[in-house]
Design a protein around this motif. Structure first.
Motif: not given
Length: 493
Positions: A340-347, A64-65
Motif C-alpha cells: 500500500t502506498s506509504p505516502i497515503l498511510l503516512f499522510s 500538504v498531508c
C-alpha cells in the motif's frame, strides 16, 4: 550479534551515506522545529515569534498531508501508482524549493528584525515556518518510501540507529556559533533530500509500484488506529507542555542539553530489542515505554515546573518521540507487507498528529502567561493529562478485537488479533478443503500481502501464486480481495 550484522549487511548497496541521510534529516528537524535553534539567530525574535513559526509549520504540514491523501488516493484507485518515480522527483524538487524559500525568508527576518515593526516580523516568520513545514513533510514522505522497502526488523533497527546518530550530530551542531545555524540547517536538508532520492533509485529494482486497495487500507487503518490515537494524544501533550512549562525562562543551551540526554536514554532503551532479541520487535510492548515517561513529566509539573534544565518538558517530548518512532515502524511495515502506498498511510497519520500538536501548542500558548508554579490550575492540568494518558494506555493495550470483535465472534479475550485471524483462516481452509499451500497463501491474502510479496515470502513464482489464488477464489465463490477479507472477518473461530 550475528543477526544485527545480517541486518546491517542487507542495507549495503545503499551504503552509510543513505543511513546518514535520514539522520541528517532528523538533525535538521531538531534544529528547525523541536528547538528554537533557527529562530535564535536574532534576539528580536521572542517566544511569540517562535510560536508563530512553529504553528505555521504545523499548519502547512496539515495542508500538504490533506492534499497528498486526496491525490494519492485518486491516482491509486485509477492504477497510476505503478511507476511512481516521476512523483518522487516532483516531491524532491518541491521540497528543495520550499526549503530554500523558507531559509531565505528566515535569513531576511534575522537581518531586519531590529529595524522592522514586530507585527511585520511575525508575518514573515509565519511565511518562513509554512515554507519550511512544506519542505519538511515532503522529504519525510521520501524517507517513508525508503523505509517501506525494509521489513519490520530492518526498519526498526534503521530508524532507531538513525535517531541515535542524529543526537550525536545535533550535539555537535549545538557547539557551533549561532550564525552558522541557518546555512548548516540548509546543507543538512539538501544532503538528506538527495540521499533519500538516491536510495529510492537504488531500490528501484525491488519496487514494483504501490497499490491503493480500499479493502486492504480499511484493514490497515483498523489495525493501526490504536497507535495513531496514542501518538496523537502524546503529540497534543507535547505541544501543550512546550508552552506551559515556561520554556521561555530556560536558556536555549540548557534546554538543548537536557533534551539530548533524555532522548539519548530513550533511544538506548529502544535499541535493546533490536540488538539482543532475534525475533521481530514487539512494537506494542516497546510502545509502552512512551506512556509512563510522559506521565512522569506531567506528575512532576506542579512540583518542579521548569527546574532541572526543563526536565519535565523533556520527559513529555521524549514520550512523544518514542511513540513517533514506533508509529513510523508500524506504518512502514504495513506498507511493506501490503504494498500500500506509504505516502497515503503516512499522510493520514501525520494529518492526525500535526493537528493534535498544533492544538496543544495553541492551547498552551494561550494559557501560558496565567500559569505559574504552585497554581491549582497547573495541578489540574497535570492530573487531567495523566488521566488522558491512562485512557490512551487502555485503548492501546487492550485486546484489539475488543467488544466489537472478540465478543461478537465469541473469541477468547486472551487471544491476540493475529492469532484470531489465523484461527478464522484455519476454519475456512478446513471448511472449503484448501491444500496446505492454498492455506498458506489464503492466510497471507487475509493479512493484506500482495501476490508479489507472497511470491517473495514463500519462494515461489508469482504465476504459481496467481494460480493458487484463482483456485482459492473459485472454492470460496468470490472475485475480489475485499470479499475475501469480509468473509474472514465474518467467520467464527
Amino acid at each position: 550479534m550475528d543477526h544485527v550484522r545480517n541486518i546491517l549487511s542487507s542495507l549495503k548497496g545503499r551504503g552509510a551515506v543513505f543511513f546518514g541521510g535520514y539522520a541528517l534529516y532528523l538533525v535538521f528537524s531538531f534544529m528547525a522545529f523541536h528547538s528554537a535553534t533557527l529562530t535564535s539567530v536574532s534576539s528580536a525574535i521572542g517566544h511569540d515569534g517562535n510560536v508563530v513559526f512553529s504553528a505555521s509549520a504545523m499548519a502547512a504540514r496539515i495542508g500538504v498531508c490533506a492534499l497528498c491523501v486526496g491525490v494519492v488516493w485518486r491516482l491509486g484507485t485509477k492504477g497510476r501508482l505503478a511507476a511512481p518515480r516521476p512523483f518522487e522527483w516532483a516531491l524532491l524538487v518541491a521540497a528543495i524549493a520550499f526549503m530554500l524559500g523558507g531559509m531565505l525568508v528566515l535569513a531576511m527576518v534575522a537581518s531586519l528584525a531590529d529595524a522592522v515593526e514586530a507585527s511585520k516580523i511575525t508575518v514573515w516568520l509565519g511565511v518562513s515556518g509554512a515554507l519550511l513545514g512544506c519542505g519538511d513533510v515532503l522529504v519525510t514522505f521520501l524517507w517513508a518510501r525508503f523505509s517501506a522497502t525494509l521489513d519490520l526488523r530492518q526498519v526498526y533497527l534503521y530508524v532507531t540507529l538513525c535517531n541515535g546518530a542524529s543526537l550525536v550530530l545535533y550535539f555537535v551542531a549545538t557547539l557551533l556559533p549561532g550564525p552558522v545555524a541557518l546555512p548548516l540547517a540548509a546543507a543538512l536538508f539538501l544532503a538528506s533530500a538527495l540521499a533519500a532520492q538516491r536510495s529510492l533509485v537504488l531500490r528501484g529494482e525491488e519496487d514494483g509500484g504501490w497499490a491503493t486497495d480500499p479493502a486492504v487500507i480499511k484493514g490497515i487503518l483498523r489495525d493501526l488506529w490504536h497507535p495513531v490515537l496514542g501518538t496523537t494524544i502524546l503529540c497534543f501533550m507535547g505541544g501543550l507542555m512546550l508552552q506551559i512549562s515556561g520554556l521561555q525562562d530556560i536558556s536555549l543551551g540548557t534546554f538543548q542539553q537536557t533534551s539530548l540526554w533524555a532522548s539519548a536514554a530513550a533511544i538506548g532503551c529502544l535499541l535493546v530489542p533490536a540488538l539482543f532479541v532475534r525475533k521481530p520487535p514487539n512494537l506494542t510492548r516497546v510502545y509502552s515505554v512512551a506512556l509512563p515517561v510522559s506521565a512522569a513529566g506531567f506528575l512532576l509539573l506542579p512540583l518542579i515546573w521548569n527546574a532541572a534544565g526543563g526536565i519535565v518538558n523533556a520527559f513529555v517530548q521524549v514520550g512523544a518521540m518514542v511513540a513517533g518512532i514506533i508509529l513510523w515502524c508500524m506504518l512502514a511495515d504495513a506498507s511493506h507487507r501490503t504494498r500500500t502506498s506509504p505516502i497515503l498511510l503516512f499522510s493520514v497519520a501525520f494529518l492526525a498528529t500535526n493537528i493534535a500538536q498544533l492544538a496543544g501548542t495553541l492551547v498552551g500558548w494561550a494559557n501560558a502567561e496565567t500559569l505559574r508554579q504552585g497554581d491549582i490550575a497547573l495541578t489540574a492540568i497535570a492530573l487531567v493529562s495523566v488521566y488522558l494518558l491512562l485512557l490512551a494506555a487502555i485503548v492501546l493495550f487492550r485486546n484489539r478485537s475488543g467488544a466489537s470483535g472478540a465478543a461478537a465472534a465469541g473469541e477468547d479475550a486472551s487471544v491476540t488479533p493475529e492469532e484470531a485471524l489465523c484461527q478464522r483462516c484455519a476454519v475456512l481452509a478446513e471448511r472449503y478443503g484448501f491444500t496446505p499451500r492454498e492455506s498458506d497463501i489464503f492466510l497471507l491474502l487475509a493479512q493484506g500481502y500482495t501476490m508479489p510479496a507472497i511470491s517473495e515470502r514463500l519462494f515461489v513464482s508469482e504465476n504459481t501464486v496467481k494460480s493458487h489464488v484463482k483456485r482459492i477464489y473459485q472454492k470460496l465463490d468470490i472475485h475480489t480481495r475485499g470479499e475475501l477479507i469480509d468473509l474472514v472477518n465474518e467467520t467464527d473461530a
